[in-house]
Design an enzyme around this catalytic site. Structure first.
Site, PDB file in Angstrom:
ATOM      1  N   GLU A  45      52.993  -4.598 -41.149  1.00 26.92           N
ATOM      2  CA  GLU A  45      52.822  -4.313 -42.519  1.00 26.92           C
ATOM      3  C   GLU A  45      52.010  -3.214 -42.826  1.00 26.92           C
ATOM      4  OE1 GLU A  45      52.001  -7.147 -46.460  1.00 26.92           O
ATOM      5  OE2 GLU A  45      50.947  -7.723 -44.629  1.00 26.92           O
ATOM      6  N   LYS A 114      58.584  -6.906 -50.614  1.00 27.15           N
ATOM      7  CA  LYS A 114      57.860  -8.280 -50.773  1.00 27.15           C
ATOM      8  C   LYS A 114      58.153  -9.159 -51.939  1.00 27.15           C
ATOM      9  CE  LYS A 114      53.415  -9.730 -49.194  1.00 27.15           C
ATOM     10  NZ  LYS A 114      52.112  -9.060 -48.544  1.00 27.15           N
ATOM     11  N   CYS A 155      54.920 -10.652 -44.380  1.00 23.54           N
ATOM     12  CA  CYS A 155      53.468 -11.337 -44.712  1.00 23.54           C
ATOM     13  C   CYS A 155      53.500 -12.730 -45.441  1.00 23.54           C
ATOM     14  CB  CYS A 155      52.391 -10.718 -45.092  1.00 23.54           C
ATOM     15  SG  CYS A 155      50.995 -11.160 -44.666  1.00 23.54           S
TER      16      CYS A 155
END
Length: 281
Positions: A45, A114, A155
């Site tokens: 990331e 995301k 994440c």
């Protein structure tokens, strides 16, 4: 897909404040990973810039742009599937935390923004609010390879079991999560979440963290890993920069699903997890 084995590499990159250095090191390590027989390579990331709300707008790019150009060339030159971790993306005045995936021919095959923004507050330990700067993506993201179907999350997306369930129900056998957990949530939850997602869904899980930099404003935990469908950690990095390798064995995955057939035993008459929106962003 069953009967197929392929090698996966996870690059735990040391990220600095100099974008050009991050890109050239990423490119060099992708080449090294391909030289070791890897067919799919995963970057961390925010691999092209420091992680933090104060950095996102400074380092943000459009896609296609400078960083994705490097990824495209690295995928093509080394003939690998390259999951480009994530970069801050600018689009129409908004910023996103976006993962691009390139095929062995250098084509962009997927962009995942995301979905779940990292907004947490643990008093005395860490407060972080991605939503102050970033906008969330609005779709599930999967791509096909010559080996198997792969689902992508970034994440904080890993904390949401429903996403992994949907990916696995839609045929993904490998889920990849570029992610930068921190020194509070890392030791507590990072490995546990990966093993949980792998075990619940009987899939392989791979995570890519940046290497740890004690001098950074946000200190990443590191410990990138690969977990098999039995819930075992089969490859794991330390805190420093490096590459870890794992063989993704789809026949082994099929065996696990045969021995403990939870997929066939689900009570769809009692409960279900459904996606409201299809497609990739």
């Amino acid at each position: 897909c069953s009967g197929v084995k392929f090698r996966l590499a996870v690059i735990q990159l040391q990220v600095t404040g100099v974008k050009a250095d991050n890109l050239s090191r990423a490119r060099r390590l992708v080449k090294e990973a391909a030289g070791q027989g890897s067919r799919l390579v995963l970057l961390p990331e925010c691999f092209n810039s420091p992680y933090g709300t104060s950095f996102f707008s400074t380092y943000a790019e459009r896609i296609p742009g400078e960083s994705t150009q490097v990824l495209s060339e690295a995928a093509r030159e080394n003939q690998v599937y390259l999951v480009g971790g994530s970069i801050p993306e600018e689009d129409d005045g908004k910023l996103y935390n976006s993962c691009t995936v390139f095929g062995p021919n250098g084509e962009l095959i997927l962009k995942h923004r995301k979905i779940h923004l990292f907004d947490i507050d643990i008093p005395g330990k860490i407060r972080f609010q991605e939503s102050e700067i970033l906008s969330p993506g609005n779709s599930l993201s999967m791509f096909d390879t010559a080996f198997c179907k792969v689902g992508v999350g970034i994440c904080y997306d890993m904390r949401f079991a429903e996403l992994a369930q949907l990916y696995s129900r839609k045929g993904c056998q490998l889920l990849v999560y570029p992610g930068a957990f921190n020194m509070t949530t890392g030791p507590a939850h990072w490995e546990l979440l990966q093993r949980g997602r792998a075990l619940d869904n009987q899939v392989y899980i791979a995570t890519a963290s940046p290497a740890r930099d004690e001098t950074a404003s946000y200190v990443a935990w590191g410990h990138s890993a690969v977990v098999n469908p039995w819930g075992e950690v089969i490859a794991k990095a330390g805190a420093e920069e490096g590459i870890i390798y794992a063989d993704i064995d789809l026949q082994y995955l099929a065996g696990v699903r045969q021995q403990i057939p939870i997929t066939a035993q689900r009570r769809d008459d009692l409960y279900t997890v459904t996606s409201v929106q299809e497609g990739s962003s």
